[in-house]
Scaffold this motif. Structure first.
Motif, PDB file in Angstrom:
ATOM      1  N   THR A  20       0.807  -1.225   0.000  1.00  0.00           N
ATOM      2  CA  THR A  20       0.000   0.000   0.000  1.00  0.00           C
ATOM      3  C   THR A  20       0.838   1.273   0.000  1.00  0.00           C
ATOM      4  O   THR A  20       0.371   2.320  -0.443  1.00  0.00           O
ATOM      5  N   LEU A  27       1.521   2.812   2.645  1.00  0.00           N
ATOM      6  CA  LEU A  27       1.187   3.545   3.864  1.00  0.00           C
ATOM      7  C   LEU A  27       2.336   3.427   4.858  1.00  0.00           C
ATOM      8  O   LEU A  27       2.962   2.378   4.969  1.00  0.00           O
ATOM      9  N   LYS A  75       1.048   5.571  10.024  1.00  0.00           N
ATOM     10  CA  LYS A  75      -0.341   5.773   9.611  1.00  0.00           C
ATOM     11  C   LYS A  75      -1.151   4.501   9.794  1.00  0.00           C
ATOM     12  O   LYS A  75      -2.338   4.560  10.133  1.00  0.00           O
ATOM     13  N   ILE A  76      -0.526   3.359   9.595  1.00  0.00           N
ATOM     14  CA  ILE A  76      -1.219   2.093   9.839  1.00  0.00           C
ATOM     15  C   ILE A  76      -1.622   2.024  11.313  1.00  0.00           C
ATOM     16  O   ILE A  76      -2.749   1.654  11.647  1.00  0.00           O
ATOM     17  N   ASN A 101      -4.694   3.778  12.378  1.00  0.00           N
ATOM     18  CA  ASN A 101      -5.952   3.135  12.012  1.00  0.00           C
ATOM     19  C   ASN A 101      -6.260   1.890  12.833  1.00  0.00           C
ATOM     20  O   ASN A 101      -7.427   1.549  13.019  1.00  0.00           O
ATOM     21  N   ASN A 140      -7.715  -2.735   4.189  1.00  0.00           N
ATOM     22  CA  ASN A 140      -8.171  -1.611   3.369  1.00  0.00           C
ATOM     23  C   ASN A 140      -9.574  -1.171   3.764  1.00  0.00           C
ATOM     24  O   ASN A 140      -9.901   0.014   3.723  1.00  0.00           O
ATOM     25  N   VAL A 179      -9.157   0.883   6.953  1.00  0.00           N
ATOM     26  CA  VAL A 179      -8.613   2.202   6.617  1.00  0.00           C
ATOM     27  C   VAL A 179      -9.669   3.052   5.918  1.00  0.00           C
ATOM     28  O   VAL A 179      -9.811   4.247   6.190  1.00  0.00           O
ATOM     29  N   ASN A 186     -12.213   4.361   8.471  1.00  0.00           N
ATOM     30  CA  ASN A 186     -11.648   5.442   9.279  1.00  0.00           C
ATOM     31  C   ASN A 186     -11.459   6.712   8.465  1.00  0.00           C
ATOM     32  O   ASN A 186     -11.688   7.817   8.951  1.00  0.00           O
ATOM     33  N   SER A 187     -11.029   6.553   7.212  1.00  0.00           N
ATOM     34  CA  SER A 187     -10.807   7.711   6.349  1.00  0.00           C
ATOM     35  C   SER A 187     -12.123   8.410   6.016  1.00  0.00           C
ATOM     36  O   SER A 187     -12.175   9.626   5.884  1.00  0.00           O
ATOM     37  N   ALA A 216      -5.982   4.377   1.568  1.00  0.00           N
ATOM     38  CA  ALA A 216      -5.390   3.035   1.454  1.00  0.00           C
ATOM     39  C   ALA A 216      -4.036   3.103   0.773  1.00  0.00           C
ATOM     40  O   ALA A 216      -3.180   2.242   0.953  1.00  0.00           O
TER      41      ALA A 216
END
Length: 221
Positions: A107, A109, A113-114, A117, A143, A146, A149-150, A189
């Motif tokens: 990803t 990420l 940042k992981i 989440n 995903n 994420v 949450n996003s 993601a």
């Protein structure tokens, strides 16, 4: 997406991070989340993200964990003589580190940042039943987490697209950015900050905004 290191080395990173997590939790008595915090604070996580040869293929899992401890000034009390050259029954912590390396590489990420989440201990708890599933299944589950949450937090790209009154398909056509890729950027993601300059510029032109408005920049730091 341009990866920080070649896929040839991915299995090495997965094995080493997996054993580092196993060693820290099962041989040194650390909590899973505590070790993950050490991993981030030591900048070893950033080194892997950037493709540092030292952390990608230059050390074993035990050495990776010990480097993390040394960098933050932590002296572990090792309770066994396990070595990652010795075959062992793969623990939940090993699997969690192993699959996390796979997810981060696929990803783009950041490990930080992981963690924003989902806690590392929650990934450990996913061992049943996901350890028997294909890696792509974990990718799908993560995903979705994420994305959820996003959607609650919102990304700049999502906000700008809504303000422009465009659907994802329309923005994809106007910018030339692949629809699936655009969707992943919008939910976080994939890290849009690691997109090509051309892609970001094309999105900005389609949205009639500044190049940096599309990115996720922490302007407070």
């Amino acid at each position: 997406m341009i990866h920080a290191y070649n896929k040839y080395f991915l299995s090495d990173v997965q094995n080493n991070l997996g054993f580092a997590c196993h060693f820290a939790v099962n041989d040194c008595g650390l909590g899973a989340d505590n070790f993950y915090d050490f991993f981030l604070a030591s900048k070893v996580a950033a080194g892997i993200e950037e493709g540092s040869p030292v952390f990608v293929c230059g050390c074993s899992g035990t050495e990776l964990a010990l480097t993390i401890f040394e960098r933050i000034g932590f002296e572990p009390k090792v309770t066994s003589n396990n070595d990652d050259s010795i075959l062992f029954s793969r623990s939940q912590e090993y699997w969690a580190g192993w699959i996390l390396a796979y997810y981060q590489w696929n990803t783009g990420l950041s490990f930080s940042k992981i963690r924003d989440n989902i806690k590392f201990s929650q990934i450990v708890q996913m061992y049943h039943p996901l350890h028997e599933a294909p890696e792509e299944k974990f990718l799908e589950v993560m995903n979705s987490i994420v994305a959820r949450n996003s959607a609650e937090k919102g990304t700049n790209l999502h906000r700008l697209r809504k303000e422009a009154g465009l659907t994802q398909k329309e923005l994809s056509e106007l910018s030339g950015v692949n629809l699936r890729t655009l969707q992943q950027y919008e939910i976080g993601a994939k890290d849009i900050n690691k997109a090509s300059g051309q892609a970001i510029n094309d999105l900005a032109l389609a949205l009639r905004c500044n190049f940096y408005d599309v990115m996720e920049l922490d302007l407070e730091n």
